[in-house]
Design an enzyme around this catalytic site. Sequence first.
Site, PDB file in Angstrom:
ATOM      1  N   ASP A   1       0.678  -1.221   0.064  1.00 56.11           N
ATOM      2  CA  ASP A   1      -0.099   0.023  -0.373  1.00 56.11           C
ATOM      3  C   ASP A   1       0.780   1.112   0.304  1.00 56.11           C
ATOM      4  OD1 ASP A   1      -2.632  -1.807   0.253  1.00 56.11           O
ATOM      5  OD2 ASP A   1      -1.730  -1.853   2.321  1.00 56.11           O
TER       6      ASP A   1
ATOM      7  N   ARG B   1      -6.834   0.212   7.579  1.00 58.59           N
ATOM      8  CA  ARG B   1      -5.679  -0.246   7.269  1.00 58.59           C
ATOM      9  C   ARG B   1      -5.374   0.759   8.479  1.00 58.59           C
ATOM     10  NH1 ARG B   1      -3.871   2.226   1.653  1.00 58.59           N
ATOM     11  NH2 ARG B   1      -4.871   0.486   0.267  1.00 58.59           N
TER      12      ARG B   1
ATOM     13  N   LYS C   1       0.929   3.965  -8.651  1.00 58.45           N
ATOM     14  CA  LYS C   1       0.973   4.944  -8.860  1.00 58.45           C
ATOM     15  C   LYS C   1       2.697   5.858  -9.760  1.00 58.45           C
ATOM     16  CE  LYS C   1       1.504  10.169  -8.408  1.00 58.45           C
ATOM     17  NZ  LYS C   1       1.682  11.620  -7.343  1.00 58.45           N
TER      18      LYS C   1
ATOM     19  N   ARG D   1       2.754 -29.457  -6.363  1.00 58.90           N
ATOM     20  CA  ARG D   1       3.379 -29.865  -7.723  1.00 58.90           C
ATOM     21  C   ARG D   1       2.297 -30.853  -8.123  1.00 58.90           C
ATOM     22  NH1 ARG D   1       7.693 -30.537  -5.085  1.00 58.90           N
ATOM     23  NH2 ARG D   1       7.877 -32.161  -5.286  1.00 58.90           N
TER      24      ARG D   1
ATOM     25  N   VAL E   1       3.176  14.293  -3.982  1.00 59.63           N
ATOM     26  CA  VAL E   1       2.100  15.291  -3.595  1.00 59.63           C
ATOM     27  C   VAL E   1       0.770  15.194  -3.243  1.00 59.63           C
ATOM     28  CG1 VAL E   1       4.144  16.754  -3.079  1.00 59.63           C
ATOM     29  CG2 VAL E   1       2.384  17.196  -4.608  1.00 59.63           C
TER      30      VAL E   1
ATOM     31  N   GLY F   1     -11.594  -3.524   1.062  1.00 62.16           N
ATOM     32  CA  GLY F   1     -11.908  -2.123   1.681  1.00 62.16           C
ATOM     33  C   GLY F   1     -11.855  -2.610   3.327  1.00 62.16           C
TER      34      GLY F   1
ATOM     35  N   GLN G   1       2.753  -5.938  -3.294  1.00 61.44           N
ATOM     36  CA  GLN G   1       2.613  -5.834  -1.762  1.00 61.44           C
ATOM     37  C   GLN G   1       3.563  -4.761  -1.183  1.00 61.44           C
ATOM     38  OE1 GLN G   1       2.007  -9.685  -2.898  1.00 61.44           O
ATOM     39  NE2 GLN G   1      -0.316  -8.333  -3.188  1.00 61.44           N
TER      40      GLN G   1
ATOM     41  N   LYS H   1       2.254   1.574  -5.334  1.00 61.86           N
ATOM     42  CA  LYS H   1       3.593   1.682  -6.531  1.00 61.86           C
ATOM     43  C   LYS H   1       2.932   1.347  -7.649  1.00 61.86           C
ATOM     44  CE  LYS H   1       3.411  -2.386  -4.595  1.00 61.86           C
ATOM     45  NZ  LYS H   1       2.920  -2.121  -3.059  1.00 61.86           N
TER      46      LYS H   1
ATOM     47  N   ASN I   1      -5.001  -9.864  -4.501  1.00 61.39           N
ATOM     48  CA  ASN I   1      -4.473  -9.760  -3.213  1.00 61.39           C
ATOM     49  C   ASN I   1      -4.108  -8.337  -2.934  1.00 61.39           C
ATOM     50  OD1 ASN I   1      -1.843 -10.967  -4.134  1.00 61.39           O
ATOM     51  ND2 ASN I   1      -1.396 -11.600  -2.288  1.00 61.39           N
ATOM     52  N   ALA I   2      -3.770  -7.693  -4.638  1.00 59.33           N
ATOM     53  CA  ALA I   2      -2.696  -6.433  -4.902  1.00 59.33           C
ATOM     54  C   ALA I   2      -4.398  -5.641  -5.053  1.00 59.33           C
ATOM     55  CB  ALA I   2      -2.162  -6.595  -6.293  1.00 59.33           C
ATOM     56  N   GLY I   3      -3.958  -4.164  -5.259  1.00 53.71           N
ATOM     57  CA  GLY I   3      -4.914  -3.071  -5.256  1.00 53.71           C
ATOM     58  C   GLY I   3      -4.142  -2.305  -5.748  1.00 53.71           C
ATOM     59  N   HIS I   4      -3.201  -1.606  -6.665  1.00 54.98           N
ATOM     60  CA  HIS I   4      -2.653  -0.834  -6.834  1.00 54.98           C
ATOM     61  C   HIS I   4      -3.987   0.054  -7.901  1.00 54.98           C
ATOM     62  CE1 HIS I   4       0.928  -3.524  -7.175  1.00 54.98           C
ATOM     63  NE2 HIS I   4       0.274  -3.199  -6.181  1.00 54.98           N
TER      64      HIS I   4
ATOM     65  N   THR J   1      -6.659 -11.842   2.559  1.00 54.59           N
ATOM     66  CA  THR J   1      -7.434 -11.182   1.256  1.00 54.59           C
ATOM     67  C   THR J   1      -8.785 -11.875   1.250  1.00 54.59           C
ATOM     68  OG1 THR J   1      -6.360 -11.314  -0.347  1.00 54.59           O
ATOM     69  CG2 THR J   1      -5.899  -9.376   0.939  1.00 54.59           C
TER      70      THR J   1
END
Length: 436
Positions: A13, A305, A18, A142, A414, A302, A224, A16, A38-41, A128
Site C-alpha cells: 500500500d 489499514r 502510481k 506440484r 504530493v 476495503g 505487496q 506502487k 490480493n494486490a490493489g494498485h 484477503t
Amino acid sequence: MPAIVVVGMQWGDEAKGKIVDVLSRHMDVCVRYNGGPNAGHKVVFDEQTHVHHVIPAGIHNPGTLCLVCDGLVIDPKELSVEIDGLRKRGVRLDNLHISQSAHVIMPWHKMVERAEETKLAEGKIGTTLRGIGPCYADKARRWSAVRMGDLVNLDVLRTKVPPILQHYNAMLACVYGAEPLELDAVLAECETYAKELAPYIGDTQALLQDAVDAGKRTVFEGSQGTMLDLDQGTFPFVSSSHPIAGGACLGTGVGPRDINEVIGVVKAYTSRVGEGPFPTELHGDAASNLREKGREYGSTTGRPRRVGWLDAPCLSFAARVNSVSAITLQSVDVLSDFPTVKICRAYRINGREYTRLPSDRSLLNQAEPVFEEFEGWTGDITGAKSMADLPASLHSYVATVEKVVSAPVAIVSVGPGRDQTILTDAGKKLLPFLSV
C-alpha cells in the site's frame, strides 16, 4: 535501455501503482511478477481512479506491452471482471499477455483458506481470503496445481481436476465439515472463463526475453511489500510470494544481470493490513486522524489499514534486501499540518536497543519504538510542481529518509494523481526520460 524494478519497501500500500503508471508512459514493457488478486494498485488520472489487481498498471499506455508473468496466481473469474471493467472504460487490451505458466486459483483454494482462517481464530494470518496462499501451496505440492495453460486445454483440465477435487473434497468434509464441490459445476465454470481468457494466454517469457534482448525499456511491477515477502518479511504474517526485487527474476525468467535499477517505493508514514507485528503503530484518535486523512482503506478488501510512523530499521533492511538505486517518497501531503512528525530510529526490546531489524521477527511483538521527532510542515502542498515549492521542514524530512536508506529520493509524491509527482535532482539523473 533500462530495466527497472519497482518494489514496495514496507507492508504494501505504498502507492506502487502510481509510480509504475508514471514510469510506464515512457516504457516499452510493463511486467507483473508476483502475487495475485490480493494486490490493489491504484492509478489516478483525468479525474478517474483505476484499481488493478492482476493487470499491470501500465495498461493505460497503449504503446506499452503488458505482461502478467509466471510468478502470479490468477483467479479466472476476478481477472475476467477486471478485463471487462477496463473494456467498459475504453482501455485497449490488445497489448495484454498472460503467462501460460501462471497458476490458477481454483474454487477449493478460497474455501479452504476461509475455513483455515476461521479455525485459527485469534491466531489467523489475516489474509484477503482470495485463495492466494493455498494456490501457492499447490504450486509447491506440484501434483495438485493447475496452470493457465491447463485451463485453456480442456482435455488436460478434465484429466487433472477430478483427483485434485477428490483430495480437496475429503479435506473440506473431514477437517472443516464443509460441503463438497461438484465436479461438473467446477469444470463448467472453468470452461466459461477459459474461453474468455484464451486470447491473452501464451509464452510471456519469450516476449519478455526478446524485449530485454532488444534493449526495450522495461518496468517490473512488484505487488505487496518487502515486509510481506515469504522469506524476508515478518513471517508468518506475510504474503505467499516474493515481492522483493529478486522476485522479479523468479517470477519472470529474466536474469539478475538484465536488471539495471531498483526503485523502492516508500510511504511517508507506515501502514499494514492484516495481523502481525507493527512496532510504530498508532492507536485511538491519532490513528483515526491519520487513517482518515490518508484514506487508508484497502483497495482490494476495503478493510481499514493499521497506521503508524515511519520505521527506520524496516526501511534500512528493505533497502539492503532490494539493493535499491533510489526511492520514491509517497503521500507527504497526508502529513501536512501535523505539528511534529516522527521516525522510529531503533527498537528497545528487553532492555536492549536494536537499530537493525532482528532476524527473530517474533521479537517485534515486544518492540518499543525509539522515536526521533521532526518539525512538521503546514499548508496545502498538493499543487507543488518542484522541490523549491516544498517547505524547508519537508526537505529536512526527505534528507533524513535518504540517510536511513542510504539512497537518494528520486521522486516526491504530493498526491495520488500523475501530475502530483515531483522529480528531484537525483531523479533527473537516474530517470532522465521523465524530465523530457
